[in-house]
Design a protein around this motif. Structure first.
Motif, PDB file in Angstrom:
ATOM      1  N   GLY A   1      30.760 -42.261  42.239  1.00  0.00           N
ATOM      2  CA  GLY A   1      31.216 -42.774  40.954  1.00  0.00           C
ATOM      3  C   GLY A   1      30.072 -43.304  40.100  1.00  0.00           C
ATOM      4  N   GLN A   2      29.135 -44.022  40.753  1.00  0.00           N
ATOM      5  CA  GLN A   2      27.970 -44.514  40.007  1.00  0.00           C
ATOM      6  C   GLN A   2      27.137 -43.366  39.453  1.00  0.00           C
ATOM      7  OE1 GLN A   2      25.700 -47.735  41.873  1.00  0.00           O
ATOM      8  NE2 GLN A   2      27.368 -48.035  43.317  1.00  0.00           N
ATOM      9  N   LEU A   3      26.968 -42.307  40.252  1.00  0.00           N
ATOM     10  CA  LEU A   3      26.201 -41.153  39.781  1.00  0.00           C
ATOM     11  C   LEU A   3      26.902 -40.471  38.610  1.00  0.00           C
ATOM     12  CD1 LEU A   3      25.013 -39.658  43.176  1.00  0.00           C
ATOM     13  CD2 LEU A   3      23.552 -40.486  41.352  1.00  0.00           C
ATOM     14  N   ARG A   4      28.228 -40.375  38.662  1.00  0.00           N
ATOM     15  CA  ARG A   4      28.966 -39.776  37.546  1.00  0.00           C
ATOM     16  C   ARG A   4      28.742 -40.566  36.255  1.00  0.00           C
ATOM     17  NH1 ARG A   4      29.670 -35.137  37.255  1.00  0.00           N
ATOM     18  NH2 ARG A   4      27.902 -35.202  38.652  1.00  0.00           N
ATOM     19  N   ASP A   5      28.786 -41.899  36.391  1.00  0.00           N
ATOM     20  CA  ASP A   5      28.561 -42.741  35.204  1.00  0.00           C
ATOM     21  C   ASP A   5      27.135 -42.560  34.676  1.00  0.00           C
ATOM     22  OD1 ASP A   5      31.132 -43.688  35.480  1.00  0.00           O
ATOM     23  OD2 ASP A   5      30.530 -45.477  36.597  1.00  0.00           O
ATOM     24  N   HIS A   6      26.152 -42.495  35.593  1.00  0.00           N
ATOM     25  CA  HIS A   6      24.767 -42.313  35.158  1.00  0.00           C
ATOM     26  C   HIS A   6      24.569 -40.966  34.475  1.00  0.00           C
ATOM     27  CE1 HIS A   6      23.997 -46.017  36.932  1.00  0.00           C
ATOM     28  NE2 HIS A   6      23.073 -45.727  37.840  1.00  0.00           N
ATOM     29  N   PHE A   7      25.208 -39.922  35.012  1.00  0.00           N
ATOM     30  CA  PHE A   7      25.061 -38.594  34.412  1.00  0.00           C
ATOM     31  C   PHE A   7      25.676 -38.549  33.014  1.00  0.00           C
ATOM     32  CE2 PHE A   7      24.790 -36.527  38.863  1.00  0.00           C
ATOM     33  CZ  PHE A   7      23.428 -36.760  38.886  1.00  0.00           C
ATOM     34  N   ARG A   8      26.800 -39.226  32.838  1.00  0.00           N
ATOM     35  CA  ARG A   8      27.402 -39.292  31.493  1.00  0.00           C
ATOM     36  C   ARG A   8      26.479 -40.037  30.534  1.00  0.00           C
ATOM     37  NH1 ARG A   8      32.364 -39.774  34.353  1.00  0.00           N
ATOM     38  NH2 ARG A   8      32.138 -42.032  34.427  1.00  0.00           N
ATOM     39  N   PHE A   9      25.845 -41.115  31.050  1.00  0.00           N
ATOM     40  CA  PHE A   9      24.899 -41.860  30.211  1.00  0.00           C
ATOM     41  C   PHE A   9      23.725 -40.970  29.813  1.00  0.00           C
ATOM     42  CE2 PHE A   9      21.137 -44.479  29.648  1.00  0.00           C
ATOM     43  CZ  PHE A   9      21.597 -45.468  28.793  1.00  0.00           C
ATOM     44  N   LEU A  10      23.215 -40.184  30.759  1.00  0.00           N
ATOM     45  CA  LEU A  10      22.094 -39.294  30.450  1.00  0.00           C
ATOM     46  C   LEU A  10      22.492 -38.221  29.442  1.00  0.00           C
ATOM     47  CD1 LEU A  10      20.611 -38.819  34.052  1.00  0.00           C
ATOM     48  CD2 LEU A  10      19.598 -40.106  32.175  1.00  0.00           C
ATOM     49  N   GLN A  11      23.688 -37.672  29.602  1.00  0.00           N
ATOM     50  CA  GLN A  11      24.135 -36.643  28.671  1.00  0.00           C
ATOM     51  C   GLN A  11      24.246 -37.200  27.252  1.00  0.00           C
ATOM     52  OE1 GLN A  11      27.902 -34.965  29.732  1.00  0.00           O
ATOM     53  NE2 GLN A  11      27.868 -33.388  28.159  1.00  0.00           N
ATOM     54  N   ASN A  12      24.865 -38.375  27.131  1.00  0.00           N
ATOM     55  CA  ASN A  12      24.993 -38.985  25.802  1.00  0.00           C
ATOM     56  C   ASN A  12      23.629 -39.408  25.254  1.00  0.00           C
ATOM     57  OD1 ASN A  12      27.793 -38.703  25.951  1.00  0.00           O
ATOM     58  ND2 ASN A  12      28.058 -40.721  26.906  1.00  0.00           N
ATOM     59  N   GLY A  13      22.732 -39.851  26.163  1.00  0.00           N
ATOM     60  CA  GLY A  13      21.415 -40.282  25.723  1.00  0.00           C
ATOM     61  C   GLY A  13      20.587 -39.145  25.159  1.00  0.00           C
ATOM     62  N   PHE A  14      20.627 -37.988  25.821  1.00  0.00           N
ATOM     63  CA  PHE A  14      19.866 -36.844  25.297  1.00  0.00           C
ATOM     64  C   PHE A  14      20.484 -36.307  24.001  1.00  0.00           C
ATOM     65  CE2 PHE A  14      18.170 -36.518  29.680  1.00  0.00           C
ATOM     66  CZ  PHE A  14      16.817 -36.469  29.362  1.00  0.00           C
ATOM     67  N   GLN A  15      21.802 -36.392  23.878  1.00  0.00           N
ATOM     68  CA  GLN A  15      22.421 -36.000  22.612  1.00  0.00           C
ATOM     69  C   GLN A  15      21.994 -36.945  21.487  1.00  0.00           C
ATOM     70  OE1 GLN A  15      26.619 -35.907  23.388  1.00  0.00           O
ATOM     71  NE2 GLN A  15      26.527 -34.001  24.575  1.00  0.00           N
ATOM     72  N   LYS A  16      21.904 -38.226  21.806  1.00  0.00           N
ATOM     73  CA  LYS A  16      21.459 -39.201  20.814  1.00  0.00           C
ATOM     74  C   LYS A  16      19.990 -38.984  20.470  1.00  0.00           C
ATOM     75  CE  LYS A  16      21.117 -44.194  20.094  1.00  0.00           C
ATOM     76  NZ  LYS A  16      21.333 -45.523  20.714  1.00  0.00           N
ATOM     77  N   LEU A  17      19.204 -38.525  21.471  1.00  0.00           N
ATOM     78  CA  LEU A  17      17.782 -38.305  21.259  1.00  0.00           C
ATOM     79  C   LEU A  17      17.536 -37.213  20.219  1.00  0.00           C
ATOM     80  CD1 LEU A  17      15.052 -39.351  22.359  1.00  0.00           C
ATOM     81  CD2 LEU A  17      15.118 -37.500  24.026  1.00  0.00           C
ATOM     82  N   ASP A  18      18.431 -36.236  20.143  1.00  0.00           N
ATOM     83  CA  ASP A  18      18.277 -35.170  19.148  1.00  0.00           C
ATOM     84  C   ASP A  18      18.423 -35.689  17.726  1.00  0.00           C
ATOM     85  OD1 ASP A  18      17.836 -33.228  21.062  1.00  0.00           O
ATOM     86  OD2 ASP A  18      19.974 -32.832  21.342  1.00  0.00           O
ATOM     87  N   LYS A  19      19.183 -36.785  17.561  1.00  0.00           N
ATOM     88  CA  LYS A  19      19.439 -37.307  16.221  1.00  0.00           C
ATOM     89  C   LYS A  19      18.376 -38.295  15.756  1.00  0.00           C
ATOM     90  CE  LYS A  19      24.411 -36.863  17.034  1.00  0.00           C
ATOM     91  NZ  LYS A  19      25.718 -37.578  17.102  1.00  0.00           N
ATOM     92  N   ILE A  20      17.497 -38.736  16.671  1.00  0.00           N
ATOM     93  CA  ILE A  20      16.448 -39.706  16.316  1.00  0.00           C
ATOM     94  C   ILE A  20      15.245 -38.933  15.780  1.00  0.00           C
ATOM     95  CG2 ILE A  20      14.922 -41.502  17.178  1.00  0.00           C
ATOM     96  CD1 ILE A  20      16.998 -42.131  19.321  1.00  0.00           C
ATOM     97  N   LYS A  21      14.757 -39.339  14.607  1.00  0.00           N
ATOM     98  CA  LYS A  21      13.619 -38.666  13.976  1.00  0.00           C
ATOM     99  C   LYS A  21      12.302 -39.394  14.222  1.00  0.00           C
ATOM    100  CE  LYS A  21      16.413 -35.606  12.361  1.00  0.00           C
ATOM    101  NZ  LYS A  21      16.430 -34.262  12.972  1.00  0.00           N
ATOM    102  N   ASP A  22      12.353 -40.717  14.378  1.00  0.00           N
ATOM    103  CA  ASP A  22      11.130 -41.491  14.565  1.00  0.00           C
ATOM    104  C   ASP A  22      10.590 -41.272  15.980  1.00  0.00           C
ATOM    105  OD1 ASP A  22       9.255 -43.662  13.612  1.00  0.00           O
ATOM    106  OD2 ASP A  22      10.078 -44.608  15.405  1.00  0.00           O
ATOM    107  N   ALA A  23       9.303 -40.969  16.084  1.00  0.00           N
ATOM    108  CA  ALA A  23       8.706 -40.662  17.386  1.00  0.00           C
ATOM    109  C   ALA A  23       8.694 -41.879  18.310  1.00  0.00           C
ATOM    110  CB  ALA A  23       7.276 -40.146  17.191  1.00  0.00           C
ATOM    111  N   ASN A  24       8.453 -43.066  17.775  1.00  0.00           N
ATOM    112  CA  ASN A  24       8.428 -44.268  18.608  1.00  0.00           C
ATOM    113  C   ASN A  24       9.805 -44.563  19.182  1.00  0.00           C
ATOM    114  OD1 ASN A  24       5.678 -44.750  18.166  1.00  0.00           O
ATOM    115  ND2 ASN A  24       6.093 -45.837  16.247  1.00  0.00           N
ATOM    116  N   ARG A  25      10.830 -44.426  18.359  1.00  0.00           N
ATOM    117  CA  ARG A  25      12.200 -44.636  18.847  1.00  0.00           C
ATOM    118  C   ARG A  25      12.579 -43.565  19.871  1.00  0.00           C
ATOM    119  NH1 ARG A  25      16.359 -44.975  14.177  1.00  0.00           N
ATOM    120  NH2 ARG A  25      17.692 -45.209  16.022  1.00  0.00           N
ATOM    121  N   GLN A  26      12.117 -42.351  19.651  1.00  0.00           N
ATOM    122  CA  GLN A  26      12.380 -41.296  20.617  1.00  0.00           C
ATOM    123  C   GLN A  26      11.719 -41.615  21.961  1.00  0.00           C
ATOM    124  OE1 GLN A  26      10.979 -37.711  18.721  1.00  0.00           O
ATOM    125  NE2 GLN A  26      13.039 -37.146  18.017  1.00  0.00           N
ATOM    126  N   ASN A  27      10.494 -42.108  21.897  1.00  0.00           N
ATOM    127  CA  ASN A  27       9.772 -42.454  23.124  1.00  0.00           C
ATOM    128  C   ASN A  27      10.475 -43.583  23.878  1.00  0.00           C
ATOM    129  OD1 ASN A  27       7.438 -42.077  24.856  1.00  0.00           O
ATOM    130  ND2 ASN A  27       6.766 -44.071  24.145  1.00  0.00           N
TER     131      ASN A  27
END
Length: 265
Positions: free
Chosen positions: A17-43
């Motif tokens: 269950g913990q791994l499922r939650d972490h994987f969902r967090f990673l999926q949403n995080g990488f989707q959010k990363l596509d919308k960030i334009k600033d390099a520092n915020r992306q890092n």
């Protein structure tokens, strides 16, 4: 295989269950990363995702350890399903690791483009310092160069001071560790000596106990002998003509009447 229908033990179900939650967090995080334009915020976002992937790796190891601990209690078919589930988790984690490497390369290229004077959109970045230097006189350029050199020298001196402090701290730490190691060695030797003394004392106590038990037995035997001799003497005195009682060696029988008459003459 539909792993969602797999009946996991409570410990494995919690990790899964913990791994499922972490994987969902990673999926949403990488989707959010596509919308960030600033390099520092992306890092910064990428660092957060990397930390989450470390947690996933730790949980996968725990999942594998739980499988190995309960392997002898499960059926071969159930162990095979658990191993397939583990491989599925590892595969999903590796996909996010590969995605992280791709984004890290992209962000690094963007930073290099900014350092080279690019904006990432093809528009040239105007350097005001270069424009100001073109308007400076030779003396101003020399003064500016000297100022930069002084700042560089100061930075070098600060770096040297930091290195010296680090070396001193390392030396003191090494000396402290050496002293503590020697102290631990002395403590171990003292403990060995104490253990040896305790062992010898235990052996001595056991030997004394055996000797005391032997002495008590001998004293009891002597006491019984003395009591027997006293009892025989008393019986011989009370019943001098009793032939059933043997004479004690070294003890003369009581005198009879004829001997008394001879003595009277």
């Amino acid at each position: 295989m539909a792993f969602s229908n797999l009946d996991l033990p409570p410990s494995l179900a919690d990790i899964d269950g913990q791994l499922r939650d972490h994987f969902r967090f990673l999926q949403n995080g990488f989707q959010k990363l596509d919308k960030i334009k600033d390099a520092n915020r992306q890092n910064k976002q990428l660092e957060e995702l990397t930390s989450k992937m470390r947690d996933c790796k730790r949980l996968v190891k725990e999942f594998d350890r739980e499988i190995k601990e309960d392997e002898h209690r499960n059926t071969p078919e159930f162990n095979r399903q658990l191993n397939e589930r583990k491989q599925s988790l590892i595969k999903e984690l590796n996909s996010y690791v590969a995605l992280r490497k791709t984004y890290a390369t992209t962000i690094g290229n963007k930073k290099m483009g900014l350092l080279d004077g690019g904006t990432g959109s093809g528009e040239p970045l105007v350097d005001e310092n270069v424009r100001l230097a073109s308007t400076m006189t030779n003396q101003e350029l020399v003064d500016t160069g000297r100022t930069k050199m002084d700042e560089t020298d100061q930075a070098i001196e600060r770096s040297k001071k930091v290195v010296e402090d680090t070396i001193n701290v390392g030396t003191q730490t090494a000396q402290t560790l050496k002293a503590q190691t020697e102290q631990m060695g002395r403590i171990v030797n003292e403990l060995d000596t104490i253990q040896f003394s305790i062992k010898k004392a235990s052996q001595l106590v056991k030997e004394i106990g055996r000797r005391l038990a032997t002495d008590r037995c001998i004293m009891m035997f002597l006491f019984l002998i003395v009591c027997g001799v006293i009892a025989i003497i008393i019986v011989k005195i009370v019943h001098p003509h009793n032939k059933n009682i043997r004479d004690i060696p070294g003890l003369a029988p009581p005198a009879n009447g004829s001997s008394r008459k001879l003595l009277s003459y």
